[in-house]
Design an enzyme around this catalytic site. Sequence first.
Site, PDB file in Angstrom:
ATOM      1  CD1 TRP A 128     -37.689  83.788  71.537  1.00 23.82           C
ATOM      2  CD2 TRP A 128     -39.798  83.746  70.773  1.00 23.82           C
ATOM      3  NE1 TRP A 128     -38.314  82.678  72.041  1.00 23.82           N
ATOM      4  CE2 TRP A 128     -39.594  82.618  71.603  1.00 23.82           C
ATOM      5  CE3 TRP A 128     -41.044  83.913  70.174  1.00 23.82           C
ATOM      6  CZ2 TRP A 128     -40.595  81.675  71.861  1.00 23.82           C
ATOM      7  CZ3 TRP A 128     -42.040  82.977  70.424  1.00 23.82           C
ATOM      8  CH2 TRP A 128     -41.824  81.884  71.252  1.00 23.82           C
ATOM      9  CG  ASP A 144     -40.308  90.112  72.758  1.00 30.43           C
ATOM     10  OD1 ASP A 144     -40.466  90.048  73.989  1.00 30.43           O
ATOM     11  OD2 ASP A 144     -40.417  89.116  71.997  1.00 30.43           O
ATOM     12  CE  LYS A 177     -39.640  83.847  78.140  1.00 31.55           C
ATOM     13  NZ  LYS A 177     -39.617  82.446  78.021  1.00 31.55           N
TER      14      LYS A 177
HETATM   15  N1  PMP Z   1     -40.715  86.672  72.976  1.00 29.16           N
HETATM   16  C1  PMP Z   1     -39.697  86.111  73.637  1.00 29.16           C
HETATM   17  C2  PMP Z   1     -38.361  86.806  73.666  1.00 29.16           C
HETATM   18  C3  PMP Z   1     -39.866  84.883  74.275  1.00 29.16           C
HETATM   19  O1  PMP Z   1     -38.844  84.312  74.917  1.00 29.16           O
HETATM   20  C4  PMP Z   1     -41.138  84.254  74.238  1.00 29.16           C
HETATM   21  C5  PMP Z   1     -41.403  82.947  74.934  1.00 29.16           C
HETATM   22  N2  PMP Z   1     -40.374  82.138  75.226  1.00 29.16           N
HETATM   23  C6  PMP Z   1     -42.155  84.879  73.530  1.00 29.16           C
HETATM   24  C7  PMP Z   1     -41.924  86.098  72.919  1.00 29.16           C
HETATM   25  C8  PMP Z   1     -43.507  84.246  73.419  1.00 29.16           C
HETATM   26  O2  PMP Z   1     -44.129  84.257  74.657  1.00 29.16           O
HETATM   27  P1  PMP Z   1     -45.516  83.513  74.911  1.00 29.16           P
HETATM   28  O3  PMP Z   1     -45.259  82.051  74.853  1.00 29.16           O
HETATM   29  O4  PMP Z   1     -45.917  84.024  76.262  1.00 29.16           O
HETATM   30  O5  PMP Z   1     -46.462  83.968  73.857  1.00 29.16           O
END
Ligand code: PMP
Length: 360
Positions: A101, A172, A196
């Site tokens: 991520w 994040d 989550k």
């Molecule tokens: N950052 C993290 C740490 C994530 O786990 C996720 C999704 N699993 C995201 C960003 C992206 O999120 P989204 O699919 O809501 O854009």
Amino acid sequence: MTIYNFCAGPAMLPKAVLEKAKTEMLNWNGSGTSVMEVSHRGAPFMSLARESEQNLRHLLAIPNNYKVLFMHGGGRGNFFSVPLNLSKRGTIAQFLNSGMWSDSAIKEAQKYLQVEVVASNIKRNNLIEVPEQTEWEFNSDAAYFHYCSNETVDGIEINWVPQTGDVPLVADMSSNILSKPLDIEKFGIIYAGAQKNIGPSGLSIVIIRDDLLDFQDDKTPSVFSFKEQVKHDSMYNTPPTFSWYLAGLVFEWLIAQGGLENMEKLNKQKSQHLYSCIDGSQFYKNNVHPNNRSRMNVTFDLADERLNDAFLKQANESGLLALKGHRAVGGMRASIYNAMPMEGVEALCSFMRDFERVNA
Ligand code: PMP
């Protein structure tokens, strides 16, 4: 059979929250309609919005000089919103790359700013480690410094907060927000996709220190402008009202559970239980350094990966859902956010021991 859902996101929600939403589905707040069908600008929804924000502020002890936004765009929406909203603070964005991520956030930020990566994970003795801050160089001219506090795919959590001096720290926290108390004042911006530990997808929470609202690029789309959304109490356009409502119910549930101190205690117990089950066997293995193991997303491999499909099939038949690791890394992953009870982790460990007995 009790079903336990280990999906990384959209993830399991507290049962009590879903029960409450069920009883209110056709008649929310005495309105005779569902919460999805009322105006976001009407007094009843505005009151829900205010109360949910107050509860979140209470849970995280958010100081008054921080604004809280309920935004569109999930986690990734902030991968571009953050550089756009801070671009007049400088031309460089610094990142720690601790997993998939972080990597995605870096690629998106590169479209807007010059990105410097201070450090990436290392592998020592077959274990993945996040380099400590003493091992990387920090640029005090950067517009901001970004890291991901919990790498959902890799099963990596950073349980210390980088010290960035006057450079705003951006985190994040999509997959570990609300899992433990935080010292908000160490951060410039915290953001998290909801699906989550907060509620259903379609929503993201942004917590921003108010002195950071004046650095946006002139071309920032208004919907993603933190300043614009602050001005309109997160209602510049129609917000994802159902997700917001459900997030509000989750915040109430968390307060009723004893808040984030208690969540931290439970999350420690659950993750320790699962890691001891993995460590106590030659049949399963985890490849993250103990200092960086995630309490939210526990990744593990079977020593013989030819058994992966059988493991997943039998787990599913035993009511243990969504244990397949992310396609980028393979193996297994058990996501055990706040809503997962200890009984779910015990059921998984007991299944793992049985599976090992038959297949080892
Ligand atoms: N950052 C993290 C740490 C994530 O786990 C996720 C999704 N699993 C995201 C960003 C992206 O999120 P989204 O699919 O809501 O854009």
